[in-house]
Motif scaffolding. Structure first.
Motif, PDB file in Angstrom:
ATOM      1  N   CYS A  38       0.894  -1.090   0.069  1.00 17.35           N
ATOM      2  CA  CYS A  38       0.155  -0.054  -0.133  1.00 17.35           C
ATOM      3  C   CYS A  38       0.838   1.238   0.212  1.00 17.35           C
ATOM      4  O   CYS A  38       1.793   1.130   0.686  1.00 17.35           O
ATOM      5  CB  CYS A  38      -0.917   0.083   1.049  1.00 17.35           C
ATOM      6  N   VAL A  40       0.940   5.431   0.307  1.00 17.86           N
ATOM      7  CA  VAL A  40       0.109   6.742   0.841  1.00 17.86           C
ATOM      8  C   VAL A  40       0.864   7.848   0.466  1.00 17.86           C
ATOM      9  O   VAL A  40       2.052   8.006   0.866  1.00 17.86           O
ATOM     10  CB  VAL A  40      -0.352   6.620   2.137  1.00 17.86           C
ATOM     11  N   VAL A  42       0.764  12.046   1.712  1.00 19.38           N
ATOM     12  CA  VAL A  42       0.240  12.984   2.740  1.00 19.38           C
ATOM     13  C   VAL A  42       0.716  14.181   2.484  1.00 19.38           C
ATOM     14  O   VAL A  42       1.838  14.529   1.956  1.00 19.38           O
ATOM     15  CB  VAL A  42       0.411  12.581   4.054  1.00 19.38           C
ATOM     16  N   PRO A  48      -4.085  12.529   4.181  1.00 19.65           N
ATOM     17  CA  PRO A  48      -3.887  11.590   2.673  1.00 19.65           C
ATOM     18  C   PRO A  48      -4.185  12.446   1.499  1.00 19.65           C
ATOM     19  O   PRO A  48      -5.487  13.084   1.702  1.00 19.65           O
ATOM     20  CB  PRO A  48      -4.672  10.569   2.929  1.00 19.65           C
ATOM     21  N   LEU A  51      -3.850   7.406  -2.208  1.00 17.63           N
ATOM     22  CA  LEU A  51      -3.732   6.251  -1.602  1.00 17.63           C
ATOM     23  C   LEU A  51      -4.046   4.958  -2.557  1.00 17.63           C
ATOM     24  O   LEU A  51      -4.972   5.128  -2.908  1.00 17.63           O
ATOM     25  CB  LEU A  51      -4.664   6.017  -0.209  1.00 17.63           C
ATOM     26  N   VAL A  62      -2.558  -0.507   5.694  1.00 17.35           N
ATOM     27  CA  VAL A  62      -2.858   0.782   4.906  1.00 17.35           C
ATOM     28  C   VAL A  62      -2.696   1.712   6.170  1.00 17.35           C
ATOM     29  O   VAL A  62      -2.033   3.008   6.044  1.00 17.35           O
ATOM     30  CB  VAL A  62      -4.508   1.031   4.491  1.00 17.35           C
ATOM     31  N   ASP A  63      -2.990   1.226   7.385  1.00 18.72           N
ATOM     32  CA  ASP A  63      -2.770   2.141   8.591  1.00 18.72           C
ATOM     33  C   ASP A  63      -1.345   2.210   8.729  1.00 18.72           C
ATOM     34  O   ASP A  63      -0.735   3.499   8.904  1.00 18.72           O
ATOM     35  CB  ASP A  63      -3.333   1.681   9.761  1.00 18.72           C
ATOM     36  N   THR A  66       0.013   4.768   6.131  1.00 22.34           N
ATOM     37  CA  THR A  66      -0.250   6.269   6.346  1.00 22.34           C
ATOM     38  C   THR A  66       0.592   6.707   7.609  1.00 22.34           C
ATOM     39  O   THR A  66       1.051   7.801   7.382  1.00 22.34           O
ATOM     40  CB  THR A  66      -1.714   6.291   6.781  1.00 22.34           C
ATOM     41  N   ASP A  67       0.760   5.782   8.383  1.00 24.44           N
ATOM     42  CA  ASP A  67       1.853   6.619   9.734  1.00 24.44           C
ATOM     43  C   ASP A  67       3.095   6.799   9.251  1.00 24.44           C
ATOM     44  O   ASP A  67       3.479   7.477   9.802  1.00 24.44           O
ATOM     45  CB  ASP A  67       1.514   5.357  10.863  1.00 24.44           C
ATOM     46  N   LYS A  70       2.885   9.969   7.317  1.00 26.01           N
ATOM     47  CA  LYS A  70       2.736  10.937   8.480  1.00 26.01           C
ATOM     48  C   LYS A  70       3.913  11.364   9.436  1.00 26.01           C
ATOM     49  O   LYS A  70       4.589  12.622   9.654  1.00 26.01           O
ATOM     50  CB  LYS A  70       1.561  10.548   9.417  1.00 26.01           C
ATOM     51  N   ASN A 100       0.209   7.020  15.697  1.00 22.75           N
ATOM     52  CA  ASN A 100       0.620   7.552  14.426  1.00 22.75           C
ATOM     53  C   ASN A 100       2.186   7.873  14.380  1.00 22.75           C
ATOM     54  O   ASN A 100       2.669   8.098  13.153  1.00 22.75           O
ATOM     55  CB  ASN A 100      -0.121   8.769  13.943  1.00 22.75           C
TER      56      ASN A 100
END
Length: 160
Positions: A38, A40, A42, A48, A51, A62-63, A66-67, A70, A100
């Motif tokens: 995945c 992402v 940001v 985001p 994605l 996915v999380d 994303t983290d 971030k 995060n």
């Protein structure tokens, strides 16, 4: 209010055009490596912009991606560099308890003219493969994967 008082700031972020291109590039590299990821992207606020999750990649991945993005944009450095800089067990424990914050490799800040304008996070494969997919996403779009003040992406920048 005094006339000379500055009450606003200008924030520079990646465009959605570049964000979409970057996740496509990361997924293309994952395909070449034979892994599912995945990716992402940001903006400077850690929100985001794009994605892309390959088939078979779970929601937890996915999380994590994303983290990673971030963390990279917040600290303006690669997530694996952050891990290496922490060093001691007590610092590591404190850092890993933060929501995060992700210190596994695969998160990179994105710079334009020395200013951080976003972040990319990739997860789902081995850490080395995540890092490679993130780096190749940037390089394929002509963005150095390391910060330098000569990097110019004017056509992709939006001002808010």
């Amino acid at each position: 209010m005094p006339e000379d008082r500055n009450i606003t700031v200008t924030r520079r972020d990646l465009s959605t055009e570049l964000a979409a291109e970057l996740v496509q590039n990361a997924v293309a590299e994952a395909g070449r490596l034979g892994v599912n990821i995945c990716a992402v992207i940001v903006d400077t606020a850690g929100l985001p912009l794009a994605l892309l999750r390959m088939n078979g990649v779970s929601d937890m991945i996915v999380d994590i991606a994303t983290d990673k993005a971030k963390t990279a944009v917040t600290f303006r450095r690669a997530t694996d560099e952050m891990r290496d800089r922490l060093g001691s067990d007590s610092m590591w424990l404190g850092a890993t308890s933060r929501k995060n914050l992700m210190l596994w490799g695969g998160g990179l800040p994105i710079f334009d003219q020395g200013q951080c304008i976003g972040g990319i996070g990739v997860s789902g494969a081995l850490v080395e493969q995540d890092i490679r997919c993130a780096e190749m996403a940037l390089v394929t779009s002509g963005i150095p994967s390391k910060c330098n003040t000569n990097c110019t992406l004017r056509k992709y920048i939006t001002h808010k």
